[in-house]
Scaffold this motif. Structure first.
Motif, PDB file in Angstrom:
ATOM      1  N   THR A 174       0.849  -1.193   0.000  1.00  0.00           N
ATOM      2  CA  THR A 174       0.000   0.000   0.000  1.00  0.00           C
ATOM      3  C   THR A 174       0.887   1.246   0.000  1.00  0.00           C
ATOM      4  OG1 THR A 174      -0.119   0.185   2.411  1.00  0.00           O
ATOM      5  CG2 THR A 174      -1.805  -1.175   1.335  1.00  0.00           C
ATOM      6  N   LEU A 230      -3.962  10.362  -4.607  1.00  0.00           N
ATOM      7  CA  LEU A 230      -3.826   8.955  -4.220  1.00  0.00           C
ATOM      8  C   LEU A 230      -3.517   8.974  -2.728  1.00  0.00           C
ATOM      9  CD1 LEU A 230      -1.578   7.832  -7.209  1.00  0.00           C
ATOM     10  CD2 LEU A 230      -4.015   7.368  -6.925  1.00  0.00           C
ATOM     11  N   ARG A 279      -2.761   7.626   1.300  1.00  0.00           N
ATOM     12  CA  ARG A 279      -2.040   6.690   2.160  1.00  0.00           C
ATOM     13  C   ARG A 279      -2.953   5.503   2.460  1.00  0.00           C
ATOM     14  NH1 ARG A 279      -0.389   7.602   8.440  1.00  0.00           N
ATOM     15  NH2 ARG A 279       0.884   5.733   8.606  1.00  0.00           N
ATOM     16  N   ASP A 332      -3.843   3.290   0.144  1.00  0.00           N
ATOM     17  CA  ASP A 332      -4.359   2.747  -1.116  1.00  0.00           C
ATOM     18  C   ASP A 332      -3.495   1.562  -1.544  1.00  0.00           C
ATOM     19  OD1 ASP A 332      -6.301   4.702  -1.234  1.00  0.00           O
ATOM     20  OD2 ASP A 332      -5.402   5.787  -2.932  1.00  0.00           O
ATOM     21  N   THR A 333      -4.132   0.501  -1.993  1.00  0.00           N
ATOM     22  CA  THR A 333      -3.426  -0.675  -2.484  1.00  0.00           C
ATOM     23  C   THR A 333      -2.819  -0.372  -3.848  1.00  0.00           C
ATOM     24  OG1 THR A 333      -4.957  -2.118  -1.311  1.00  0.00           O
ATOM     25  CG2 THR A 333      -3.686  -3.119  -3.090  1.00  0.00           C
ATOM     26  N   CYS A 390      -2.313   1.572  -8.217  1.00  0.00           N
ATOM     27  CA  CYS A 390      -3.489   2.425  -8.108  1.00  0.00           C
ATOM     28  C   CYS A 390      -3.335   3.610  -9.053  1.00  0.00           C
ATOM     29  CB  CYS A 390      -3.700   2.896  -6.670  1.00  0.00           C
ATOM     30  SG  CYS A 390      -2.293   3.760  -5.945  1.00  0.00           S
ATOM     31  N   SER A 433       0.448   9.832   1.093  1.00  0.00           N
ATOM     32  CA  SER A 433      -0.454  10.263   0.030  1.00  0.00           C
ATOM     33  C   SER A 433       0.354  10.922  -1.076  1.00  0.00           C
ATOM     34  CB  SER A 433      -1.485  11.251   0.573  1.00  0.00           C
ATOM     35  OG  SER A 433      -2.335  10.607   1.500  1.00  0.00           O
TER      36      SER A 433
END
Length: 119
Positions: free
Chosen positions: A13, A31, A33, A35-36, A39, A17
């Protein structure tokens, strides 16, 4: 600056961000912090001035919402086709992070890919 740029990952992940600088020195994440990876997100941009030849985008990663505390990744310049009145170009800019943490930026106007220059 040439070559790929990477954002910190933690267990598949995003560890921070990823976003850009907006008015007033604010860090605007696109995007987030946690997020897998991989992405991606696509955002629309336009011009502020008539006959603007490009759109400049400065990308950062951060845990906070102030640009002063963010880490600069890279600057990009999206080259626009022709001269247009302000607000007319509708440019879709995609911000992406691969599974290995590499940050990528691409841009398109309608059905055309636009040149993206490192700045």
């Amino acid at each position: 600056m040439t070559g790929p740029v990477f954002v910190p990952l933690h267990g598949g992940t995003l560890a921070t961000s990823v976003g850009l600088e907006t008015s007033g020195g604010v860090f605007t994440p696109l995007l987030f912090r946690g997020d897998t990876v991989p992405c991606a997100v696509t955002e629309g941009f336009t011009t502020a001035d008539d006959n603007q030849p490009s759109i400049k985008i400065r990308v950062f990663h951060s845990l906070e919402d102030r640009i002063a505390h963010a880490t600069f990744l890279r600057g990009y310049q999206v080259i626009l086709p022709g001269n247009a009145p302000r607000g007319v170009p509708n440019v879709a800019v995609t911000f992406a992070v691969t599974a290995s943490g590499e940050f990528e930026l691409t841009a398109a106007d309608a059905d055309r890919d636009l040149p993206v220059v490192l700045s």
